[in-house]
Motif scaffolding. Structure first.
Motif, PDB file in Angstrom:
ATOM      1  N   LEU A   6       0.856  -1.192   0.000  1.00 18.32           N
ATOM      2  CA  LEU A   6       0.000   0.000   0.000  1.00 18.32           C
ATOM      3  C   LEU A   6       0.891   1.241   0.000  1.00 18.32           C
ATOM      4  CD1 LEU A   6      -2.778   1.481   0.428  1.00 18.32           C
ATOM      5  CD2 LEU A   6      -2.357   1.281   2.888  1.00 18.32           C
ATOM      6  N   VAL A   7       0.651   2.133  -0.958  1.00 12.55           N
ATOM      7  CA  VAL A   7       1.336   3.428  -0.960  1.00 12.55           C
ATOM      8  C   VAL A   7       0.300   4.485  -0.574  1.00 12.55           C
ATOM      9  CG1 VAL A   7       2.679   5.098  -2.280  1.00 12.55           C
ATOM     10  CG2 VAL A   7       2.917   2.640  -2.756  1.00 12.55           C
ATOM     11  N   LEU A 102       2.614   4.813 -11.108  1.00 20.88           N
ATOM     12  CA  LEU A 102       2.560   3.855  -9.995  1.00 20.88           C
ATOM     13  C   LEU A 102       1.443   2.842 -10.221  1.00 20.88           C
ATOM     14  CD1 LEU A 102       3.337   2.916  -7.110  1.00 20.88           C
ATOM     15  CD2 LEU A 102       1.840   4.725  -6.221  1.00 20.88           C
ATOM     16  N   ARG A 103       0.270   3.335 -10.635  1.00 15.78           N
ATOM     17  CA  ARG A 103      -0.868   2.438 -10.884  1.00 15.78           C
ATOM     18  C   ARG A 103      -0.538   1.444 -11.986  1.00 15.78           C
ATOM     19  NH1 ARG A 103      -6.089   3.118  -9.543  1.00 15.78           N
ATOM     20  NH2 ARG A 103      -5.974   0.995 -10.317  1.00 15.78           N
ATOM     21  N   ALA A 104       0.202   1.920 -13.007  1.00 13.42           N
ATOM     22  CA  ALA A 104       0.512   1.067 -14.167  1.00 13.42           C
ATOM     23  C   ALA A 104       1.586   0.034 -13.846  1.00 13.42           C
ATOM     24  CB  ALA A 104       0.950   1.943 -15.343  1.00 13.42           C
ATOM     25  N   LYS A 105       2.552   0.402 -13.018  1.00 11.03           N
ATOM     26  CA  LYS A 105       3.737  -0.444 -12.834  1.00 11.03           C
ATOM     27  C   LYS A 105       3.708  -1.311 -11.591  1.00 11.03           C
ATOM     28  CE  LYS A 105       7.129   2.400 -15.266  1.00 11.03           C
ATOM     29  NZ  LYS A 105       8.279   3.302 -15.098  1.00 11.03           N
ATOM     30  N   LEU A 141      -6.364   7.309  -7.207  1.00  8.20           N
ATOM     31  CA  LEU A 141      -6.009   6.434  -6.089  1.00  8.20           C
ATOM     32  C   LEU A 141      -7.172   5.479  -5.770  1.00  8.20           C
ATOM     33  CD1 LEU A 141      -4.345   9.197  -3.876  1.00  8.20           C
ATOM     34  CD2 LEU A 141      -3.187   7.523  -5.326  1.00  8.20           C
ATOM     35  N   HIS A 142      -6.827   4.279  -5.301  1.00  8.30           N
ATOM     36  CA  HIS A 142      -7.866   3.288  -4.989  1.00  8.30           C
ATOM     37  C   HIS A 142      -8.773   3.739  -3.847  1.00  8.30           C
ATOM     38  CE1 HIS A 142      -4.667   0.605  -6.747  1.00  8.30           C
ATOM     39  NE2 HIS A 142      -5.720   0.029  -7.285  1.00  8.30           N
ATOM     40  N   HIS A 143      -8.173   4.344  -2.815  1.00  5.67           N
ATOM     41  CA  HIS A 143      -8.915   4.713  -1.606  1.00  5.67           C
ATOM     42  C   HIS A 143      -8.633   6.176  -1.280  1.00  5.67           C
ATOM     43  CE1 HIS A 143      -9.148   0.345  -0.691  1.00  5.67           C
ATOM     44  NE2 HIS A 143      -7.889   0.325  -1.059  1.00  5.67           N
ATOM     45  N   LEU A 211      10.006   5.512  -4.031  1.00  2.92           N
ATOM     46  CA  LEU A 211       9.305   4.338  -4.588  1.00  2.92           C
ATOM     47  C   LEU A 211      10.310   3.370  -5.210  1.00  2.92           C
ATOM     48  CD1 LEU A 211       6.202   6.189  -6.034  1.00  2.92           C
ATOM     49  CD2 LEU A 211       6.143   4.453  -4.230  1.00  2.92           C
ATOM     50  N   ARG A 212      11.333   3.926  -5.832  1.00  2.81           N
ATOM     51  CA  ARG A 212      12.395   3.063  -6.390  1.00  2.81           C
ATOM     52  C   ARG A 212      13.196   2.410  -5.289  1.00  2.81           C
ATOM     53  NH1 ARG A 212      13.862   7.167 -11.167  1.00  2.81           N
ATOM     54  NH2 ARG A 212      12.333   6.394 -12.683  1.00  2.81           N
ATOM     55  N   ALA A 213      13.556   3.206  -4.271  1.00  4.46           N
ATOM     56  CA  ALA A 213      14.388   2.681  -3.179  1.00  4.46           C
ATOM     57  C   ALA A 213      13.669   1.550  -2.434  1.00  4.46           C
ATOM     58  CB  ALA A 213      14.748   3.812  -2.211  1.00  4.46           C
TER      59      ALA A 213
END
Ligand SMILES: [Mg+2]
Length: 217
Positions: A6-7, A102-105, A141-143, A211-213
């Motif tokens: 979850l982000v 983010l949603r795509a990857k 975003l989902h939520h 996000l990469r780290a």
């Protein structure tokens, strides 16, 4: 490799550029910033009032009226509303694109966790007739969890636990971005991974780096 499922994003200062002071709000609204309203005492009183507003204890009209009262009538309720509306400035460059990427990857869920109020909250929603809202990036975003709806706010522990319940994701699998250190520390205290974002910098680039780290994308 951390197992982030979850982000979670704060809104103001992370995705959306907002005013940071009454003086900035007045400037954005093209109203004078009266010196009497810029004192530390006034700031403390406004903050306390805003906190009641954020947890839905008072509604928009109450807030405009009470905030006007705090100024001893230097600003009418209608002028307070104008300042309040002008407070939200613009989405940060690249923020909407980052969420899309983010949603795509990633298969991680995504969440908005915002201390907000009804009149600011509706600005992300589509308008009557279907046109995009003023600040629609978070629609991806989902939520989306708002303090005034939940009647709890960051940095209180309860709102973080509510987010875990809403998403079904345990704290150890959450990565959270917020510009305020107290909200970041409160998230860490419930076991979330949390990173402070500098609202004066390139927020999207900072989040992309994290996000990469964390191996999310
Ligand atoms: Mg913020």
């Amino acid at each position: 490799m951390k197992d982030i499922r979850l982000v979670a994003f704060d809104w103001g200062g992370v995705i959306l550029r907002i005013c940071r002071s009454w003086a900035e709000g007045c400037a954005a609204a093209r109203l004078p910033a009266h010196a009497e309203t810029l004192t530390p005492e006034m700031k403390t009183k406004r903050k306390a009032l805003a906190e009641r507003y954020h947890v839905g204890e008072i509604d928009c009209d109450d807030f405009f009226r009470l905030a006007s009262g705090l100024t001893g009538g230097l600003y009418t309720p209608s002028q307070v509303r104008t300042i309040h509306d002008a407070w939200l400035l613009a989405e940060y460059p690249g923020a909407a694109e980052l969420i899309g990427e983010l949603r795509a990857k990633s298969s991680a869920q995504t969440l908005l966790l915002s201390n907000t109020n009804e009149s600011h909250w509706v600005r992300h929603l589509p308008k009557v007739g279907g046109a995009a809202g003023d600040f629609p990036a978070v629609m991806q975003l989902h939520h989306r969890l708002a303090s005034h709806v939940l009647k709890m706010a960051k940095p209180g522990r309860e709102i973080y636990l509510a987010a875990e319940r809403q998403t079904g994701v345990r704290g150890e699998h959450v990565l959270f971005f917020d510009d305020l250190i107290e909200n970041v520390e409160a998230a860490r205290a419930v076991g979330w991974r949390a990173e402070q974002i500098d609202h004066l910098g390139d927020t999207a680039a900072q989040m992309r780096g994290h996000l990469r780290a964390y191996g999310v994308m």
